[in-house]
Design a protein around this motif. Structure first.
Motif, short mmCIF file in Angstrom:
data_model
loop_
_atom_site.label_atom_id
_atom_site.label_comp_id
_atom_site.label_asym_id
_atom_site.label_seq_id
_atom_site.Cartn_x
_atom_site.Cartn_y
_atom_site.Cartn_z
N ALA A 4 18.22 67.22 62.00
CA ALA A 4 18.69 68.47 62.22
C ALA A 4 19.08 69.14 60.90
O ALA A 4 19.90 68.70 60.42
CB ALA A 4 19.84 68.28 63.12
N THR A 216 21.86 49.12 68.62
CA THR A 216 21.61 49.72 69.91
C THR A 216 20.68 49.17 70.93
O THR A 216 20.78 48.73 72.06
CB THR A 216 21.57 51.32 69.80
OG1 THR A 216 22.60 51.78 68.67
CG2 THR A 216 22.01 51.84 71.07
N ASN A 220 21.19 46.64 74.12
CA ASN A 220 20.91 47.28 75.36
C ASN A 220 19.73 46.69 76.14
O ASN A 220 19.50 46.99 77.38
CB ASN A 220 20.83 48.73 75.29
CG ASN A 220 22.11 49.30 74.99
OD1 ASN A 220 23.11 49.06 75.12
ND2 ASN A 220 22.17 50.62 74.50
N THR A 265 28.20 49.61 71.35
CA THR A 265 27.20 50.76 71.05
C THR A 265 27.82 51.95 71.33
O THR A 265 27.41 53.08 70.35
CB THR A 265 26.17 50.60 72.00
OG1 THR A 265 26.55 50.46 73.26
CG2 THR A 265 25.01 49.57 71.80
N LEU A 266 28.79 52.07 72.06
CA LEU A 266 29.53 53.39 72.18
C LEU A 266 30.47 53.73 70.78
O LEU A 266 30.42 54.82 70.17
CB LEU A 266 30.34 53.40 73.22
CG LEU A 266 30.74 54.89 73.92
CD1 LEU A 266 29.68 55.73 74.38
CD2 LEU A 266 31.85 54.56 75.23
N TYR A 269 28.14 54.72 68.02
CA TYR A 269 27.65 56.18 68.30
C TYR A 269 28.77 57.18 67.84
O TYR A 269 28.50 58.40 67.30
CB TYR A 269 27.33 56.38 69.79
CG TYR A 269 27.16 57.86 70.07
CD1 TYR A 269 26.24 58.47 69.40
CD2 TYR A 269 28.05 58.37 71.00
CE1 TYR A 269 25.98 59.84 69.92
CE2 TYR A 269 28.07 59.99 71.50
CZ TYR A 269 26.99 60.38 70.75
OH TYR A 269 27.01 61.77 71.30
N ILE A 270 30.06 56.93 68.33
CA ILE A 270 30.96 57.74 68.09
C ILE A 270 31.33 57.93 66.45
O ILE A 270 31.61 58.98 65.93
CB ILE A 270 32.46 57.48 68.82
CG1 ILE A 270 32.05 57.79 70.30
CG2 ILE A 270 33.56 58.18 68.33
CD1 ILE A 270 33.19 57.33 71.50
N PHE A 276 23.01 58.15 64.22
CA PHE A 276 22.32 57.73 65.48
C PHE A 276 21.12 58.67 66.02
O PHE A 276 20.08 58.52 66.40
CB PHE A 276 23.44 57.83 66.68
CG PHE A 276 22.92 57.31 68.13
CD1 PHE A 276 22.52 55.99 68.25
CD2 PHE A 276 22.87 58.21 69.10
CE1 PHE A 276 22.16 55.60 69.54
CE2 PHE A 276 22.53 57.92 70.12
CZ PHE A 276 21.94 56.67 70.42
N VAL A 277 21.54 60.26 65.79
CA VAL A 277 20.88 61.19 66.04
C VAL A 277 19.51 61.18 65.36
O VAL A 277 18.17 61.53 65.94
CB VAL A 277 21.46 62.66 65.97
CG1 VAL A 277 20.48 63.67 66.26
CG2 VAL A 277 22.56 62.63 67.35
N LEU A 280 17.19 58.57 66.68
CA LEU A 280 16.59 59.20 68.13
C LEU A 280 15.40 60.07 67.59
O LEU A 280 14.47 60.13 68.32
CB LEU A 280 17.67 60.04 68.64
CG LEU A 280 17.97 60.06 70.18
CD1 LEU A 280 18.07 58.81 70.65
CD2 LEU A 280 19.08 60.84 70.49
N LEU A 281 15.64 61.04 66.77
CA LEU A 281 14.70 62.00 66.42
C LEU A 281 13.34 61.39 65.85
O LEU A 281 12.28 61.70 65.94
CB LEU A 281 15.23 63.26 65.53
CG LEU A 281 16.47 64.00 66.21
CD1 LEU A 281 16.65 65.18 65.45
CD2 LEU A 281 15.86 64.42 67.70
N GLY A 283 12.13 58.37 66.28
CA GLY A 283 11.31 57.78 67.08
C GLY A 283 10.19 58.85 67.88
O GLY A 283 9.34 58.37 68.33
N SER A 284 10.58 60.10 67.76
CA SER A 284 9.41 60.86 68.50
C SER A 284 8.80 61.93 67.63
O SER A 284 7.65 62.19 67.84
CB SER A 284 9.94 61.61 69.49
OG SER A 284 11.44 62.35 69.05
#
Lengths: 287, 374
Positions: A4, A216, A220, A265-266, A269-270, A276-277, A280-281, A283-284
């Motif tokens: 981002a 993560t 999971n 994992t939480l 993330y925090i 982490f984001v 996430l991005l 991956g796609s």
């Protein structure tokens, strides 16, 4: 690497009269936040009750007396599995990250004919439903004597983690100017010294993204956990599903177990949400 | 440029282990699964776990069994479940994610905190999510007790235990329905191709549509997969699982959309405003078209997650709740609880084919683009 793009913080606006649009906006945000947080409230409210105080009619009430013992009881049931998961996730993640970094370097800085096709064929492995390879995988792990051992699970996670870690590093290194590599080549540096002196030192953000993502995912994961392990090596996801699936157990235990299982994992993330984001991005969307 | 060939060899050597592992663990194992799915391994319980089982080639018999066998009604319902689950799950994630991203794009105070709240379920395991929501959706507790907080009687909806279904249809009509839907899609494609002046594509699409409709009119009505009608529909017990899945994954679409919105240059918005576009016009003509590619990749990623989902169902409704089951769960149970390996492999292969329909065109288009740029 797609991230981002950080937008500059808006200049402090002069104090304006409150607009109705802003009120609606905040109201919507609060409603949405309730949707996400209400299950968390119920999770803690139930985990902190003593078994006798759990009653369907008073589900939503905050416990009159906090029963912290739920956590130690839950730890007794799934603590060993959490240590299994920790070992599994750390080892598998480190191996995946090293493999991904080397692959990404080779694919982005030493392009050869067909490199893209090869990469696409690799990436397909990240999307397959693992059910389509599960039976041969099970047979294979069993035949090499790793069934029921954490190492069999590590092997599966490292292999099926290759596509995503390679993808993240490849896109990360694509942003490193080729001129840097060329200059090093002219100075007489070879494949390994370029990696050691040029590429690896600037890879830290890439490693952080990959390690967070892989940790993560592995922590999971459930399908391999349920198929390739036995009671001594089961990771926490499987143990939690057993704890929650039993009908006789009172609900404060699975709830406390869910909190324990979610904590690592939480926390990641925090503390490191930005990276982490990015994972996430990555991956796609391809950069 | 000397030494280059040696370095190239090194790069190949570094890649070789991964290539071999992927070749064996992905492609080799897929081939092996497909082979197993065409045998009778495990159909005879005595042979299933034998050290040296007698395995016979049976061709497509397992697939035939799944689609038209008397005992496999569960699998057929699961296929339908997956389709409905996927549709509502994707719609939910796209809608909620887009809404949240649009709000956050207006720079509310404490944006980081809101974002953290919306995204944290992404870091949880489906098993954790499933455990929490299973408790939320207990028949006599959780959500059903919420009305009592306002003095109303508790709701009695059987979130995970309901046996009601809507949109029921006869499995025998499935080929007919499929032909009809694909035919309509073909007509739409033909019309769009005609508009853009692509005559070959228009011709091909029109001919395909015609063949499908002729088949649906003349042959389709007489095709019978099952001797008796078998009704399948959208099981209401799935709603709770869809809500939990949206709870977990809509933060992901929010992050995608937010990244997209932040990537739209301010000048573009200003220019649209100068041209007299209102807020609505700005979204309709400038922002939404720019977000369309993001929606597409989100749909693809969510779609393949949805087809593979099984841990959430396992944790929420348990392995034996037929109303909410999905093929991915059935594959696990069939193979590793009942040891019917060939049938399990067939289900796995069907899943792979479904996922490939979504993923292969996506990967192909991504890499075509890349080669075009190079």
């Amino acid at each position: 690497m797609t991230s981002a793009p950080a937008k500059a913080a808006p200049a402090p606006t002069p104090r304006k009269p409150i607009q109705p649009g802003r009120i609606v906006m905040y109201a919507l945000l609060v409603v949405a936040a309730l949707f996400f947080l209400v299950p968390v409230y119920l999770l803690f409210a139930t985990a902190l009750k003593s078994p006798g105080a759990i009653n369907l009619a008073t589900t939503w009430h905050w416990p009159a007396a906090l029963n912290w013992a739920s956590f130690s009881e839950a730890w007794d049931k799934i603590g060993g599995n959490m240590l299994n998961s920790l070992f599994l996730a750390v080892v598998a993640t480190l191996l995946s990250a090293v493999l991904g970094s080397l692959n990404g370097y080779a694919l982005s800085k030493w392009k050869f004919r067909g490199a893209n096709t090869l990469f696409a064929l690799m990436l397909f492995g990240m999307f397959i439903p693992y059910q389509a390879v599960l039976i041969p995988l099970f047979q294979f792990i069993k035949s090499i004597g790793l069934y029921g051992s954490i190492w069999g699970l590590i092997l599966a996670h490292v292999v099926y983690g290759i596509p995503i870690t390679t993808l993240i590093f490849r896109n990360f290194y694509a942003d490193v100017p080729d001129a840097l590599v060329e200059a090093a080549t002219i100075d007489g540096a070879g494949f390994w010294s370029i990696y050691r002196l040029v590429i690896f030192p600037i890879s830290i953000p890439g490693f952080v993204v990959v390690i967070i993502w892989q940790f993560t995912q592995v922590w999971n994961e459930f399908l391999f956990a349920a198929t390739l392990t036995n009671t001594t090596s089961q990771p926490v996801t499987y143990a939690l599903s057993q704890l929650a699936g039993g009908q006789a157990v009172s609900w404060n235990l699975p709830m406390a177990g869910a909190i324990l299982a979610a904590l690592p994992t939480l926390l990641v993330y925090i503390l490191l949400g930005r990276y982490f984001v990015r994972g996430l991005l990555a991956g796609s969307v391809k950069g | 440029m000397k030494g280059l060939s040696k370095d190239r060899l090194w790069s190949m050597a570094v890649l070789a282990p991964s290539i071999i592992l992927i070749a064996v663990f992905v492609y080799g194992f897929i081939a092996r699964s497909v082979y197993v799915s065409m045998t009778d391994w495990g159909n005879d319980p005595a042979q299933a776990l034998a050290l040296d089982p007698i395995i016979r080639w049976v061709g497509l018999a397992n697939y035939q069994e799944l689609f038209s066998g008397f005992l496999q009604g569960r699998f057929r319902q699961e296929l339908i479940n997956t389709v409905f689950f996927t549709i509502f799950f994707i719609l939910g994630c796209l809608g909620l994610g887009l809404g949240l991203a649009l709000i956050l794009d207006r720079n509310p105070k404490g944006e980081g905190l809101w974002r953290t709240i919306f995204l944290f379920p992404m870091s949880l395991s489906f098993i954790v999510t499933g455990t929490i929501w299973r408790w939320m959706l207990q028949p006599k507790g959780g959500l059903n007790q919420v009305p009592t907080l306002f003095g109303a009687p508790p709701s009695t909806f059987g979130w995970l235990s309901s046996n009601d279904a809507i949109l029921k249809f006869d499995w025998n009509k499935l080929p007919l329905l499929t032909a009809g839907v694909v035919g309509v899609v073909m007509i739409v494609m033909a019309v769009r191709a005609a508009r853009s002046g692509d005559r070959t594509r228009m011709g091909v699409a029109a001919v395909c549509a015609a063949i499908l409709f002729v088949w649906a009119l003349l042959i389709g009505p007489n095709v019978k997969m099952l001797p008796a009608p078998e009704l399948h529909g959208f099981n209401l017990a799935l709603i709770g699982i869809i809500i939990a899945a949206v709870w977990q994954m809509s933060g992901y679409t929010m992050a995608l959309y937010l990244a997209g919105l932040r990537g739209i240059p301010e000048e573009l918005r200003e220019a649209a405003k100068v041209d007299g576009a209102g807020d609505l016009g700005l979204y309709r003509h400038v922002i939404f078209p720019l977000l369309a590619p993001i929606s597409l990749s989100a749909m693809i990623v969510l779609g393949h997650i949805s087809l593979k989902i099984f841990d959430l169902v396992y944790a929420m409704a348990g392995p034996d709740n037929i109303a909410t089951s999905v093929p991915a769960l059935n594959m696990y149970l069939t193979s590793f609880r009942q040891n019917q390996f060939s049938l399990g492999a067939a289900i796995g292969t069907i899943l792979l084919i479904l996922v490939a329909f979504v993923i292969v065109p996506y990967l192909a288009s991504q890499f075509k683009q890349e080669d075009g740029h190079a």
